[in-house]
Design an enzyme around this catalytic site. Sequence first.
Site, PDB file in Angstrom:
ATOM      1  N   ASP A 300       0.928  -1.243  -0.007  1.00  0.00           N
ATOM      2  CA  ASP A 300       0.183   0.142  -0.029  1.00  0.00           C
ATOM      3  C   ASP A 300       0.969   1.147  -0.081  1.00  0.00           C
ATOM      4  O   ASP A 300       1.966   1.354   0.762  1.00  0.00           O
ATOM      5  CB  ASP A 300      -1.070  -0.116   1.252  1.00  0.00           C
ATOM      6  CG  ASP A 300      -1.652   1.217   1.240  1.00  0.00           C
ATOM      7  OD1 ASP A 300      -2.536   1.426   0.291  1.00  0.00           O
ATOM      8  OD2 ASP A 300      -1.739   2.004   2.135  1.00  0.00           O
ATOM      9  N   GLU A 332       1.007  -0.486  -5.047  1.00  0.00           N
ATOM     10  CA  GLU A 332      -0.043   0.738  -5.270  1.00  0.00           C
ATOM     11  C   GLU A 332       0.905   2.055  -5.399  1.00  0.00           C
ATOM     12  O   GLU A 332       1.217   2.802  -4.322  1.00  0.00           O
ATOM     13  CB  GLU A 332      -1.174   1.006  -4.198  1.00  0.00           C
ATOM     14  CG  GLU A 332      -2.155   2.040  -4.600  1.00  0.00           C
ATOM     15  CD  GLU A 332      -2.493   2.681  -3.171  1.00  0.00           C
ATOM     16  OE1 GLU A 332      -3.455   3.494  -3.809  1.00  0.00           O
ATOM     17  OE2 GLU A 332      -1.959   2.536  -2.283  1.00  0.00           O
TER      18      GLU A 332
END
Length: 615
Positions: A300, A332
């Site tokens: 993330d 991400e």
Amino acid sequence: MSTFLSLTNPPLPPPLAALSRAATRQEPSSGHSTNIRPLRHRLPPSSCPNPLILLSPPSDPLPKQNETIFQSFEWYTPPSSTTPKSHWSLLTTLLPSLSQLGITKIWIPPACKAADAKNGNGYDIYDLWDLGEFEQKGSTPTKWGSKAQLEELCRVAEGRGVKVLFDAVLNHKTGADYKERVKAKKVDPLDRNRELDGGEVREIESWTGFTFPGRGGRYSGREWDRRHFTGVDWDDLTREKGVWKLGGKEWCVDVDEEVGNYDFLMFADIDHRHPDVQQDAFDWVKWLPTQLKIGGLRLDAIKHYSFQFQKRLLRHIDDNVEKGKDWFIVGEYWREDSEFLAKYIEYMDHRISLFDVPLCSNLSKISMAGERGDLRDLFKDALCLWKPNNVVTFVVNHDTQQGQSLETPVAPWFLPHAYTLILLRANTGVPCVFWSDLYGSFASGPSSFIPPMSSNPTLLARLILIRKFYAYGTQHDLFSHPHCVGFTREGHSAHGGGAGLAAVMGNQWGLSKLKMYVGKHHSGEKWIDFLRLCPGEVMIDDEGWGEFPVSGNKGCSVWVSETAEGKDEVINLKFNSDIYGIEAEMNRRQSMFERRQYEIESMSRRALASNLPTV
């Protein structure tokens, strides 16, 4: 950052620079983000890799089954405390049907203890070492369920040949156990390099003390304090929200340069240069597979922490984690700049894949343009053109769905088109199917349910199955018309009996046809639309060509030989998406309503008959 990756980043002219500063949108619970607006100009197609105009090379002599990821949650997934089954247990029951469709990886939500343990999705991370095992933050299980249920999910997934991708949140922490008096400087949220109040150092109270008392030192005895963070977004002394850089700290230089320096994202920002922080991450990622059978990570918010730390973490996984070299790792990095993202992948020695944000942007913009959209631009500067082996393509995810701050709407009529593009094409990385498009969403609230894709989840399930059976072999593209495009795959004898496919899609009203080549070895075959959206048949001529139509209502069709191996499984597929019992409850209520209406009408007829005179 562009300079760190040896990319030039030309300054914007003053009017565009002003627009750039103004065109900000907020990330989930964070400062600001320009989201899918690039920091650098997107490159013109002439300067990008463009396999759309080339024939793809012959496929591997013995290609493996196509990989497909399933994102197994949405932002609005109900907490396990409000449902008959925990989310982990629900996923365990869904695995057989998902694996039969062709799902080979499931991306699970963050499984570590959140600051809001019962309701937090896990991005409000509190304790990496608590997987729903300890009484902390008001709950033993996480929103998704208990550690024992998670272990069972991973065990069943391994038995089905499905790899679990663990969502790792390593950028920040929140929900601290105590606050500290610290010196700090307030900075401009839109330019983190600009100190406010004349650079005045002032005392604030920061929630940066983490002792994890509920865990009592189990698995790791390391505690955290202000030394392990660079900044915070709350001063508890003045009850003021903002961005504070802690005294004696500087932002990492090897992060994204959006908002000047995007090291700080939210909550208490972790300092990845600190040796204790690095060791904790290395120990945790080595410990994780001793607790769960996983096959990789979804990382993330990687644009917000040190590139150099990220590279060391990947090397640590390969060198020290059991079966770490086999892990699939996707990060991400939300930025609409394919050249930049490609350079990032190269810097990471191609050990990481990234989500194709530019493609997601294209799908949104072209679909929302409706009949005015130019389908030839679908893959314009997409990351999959640059790094087809290090990309995860997607249509929607939990951050871009309705109501989220990265909302990137894709018109409902275009969803079959978009999934056809990412699921059935060659050289487009690994596609990721979103939970809500198979099982629906509660984005409008607990009492209002949004049905799955086009109210027809079987359509998407068929596309996944078609990918499993037929999306193999050499690809031929026809992207020359602005309103009707298509491609074919010649197929491979190792899958689906050698059957290929032809996909056609349009964005206007009226019947369209494309003449496309599917291979001379398919000559004489009769092909039909396996999506059951376009009637009729297509005969493949002696040279391997066919004229493939698409229905006139902004249609999408996937044509396959009517004698293809697995045809009945695809054509007759009935996918059950009613996992919450909503459809069954609606049918029950409708049945009760109809039965009551019948009873009322019968009573009325009897009453009327009893009052009629005898003749």
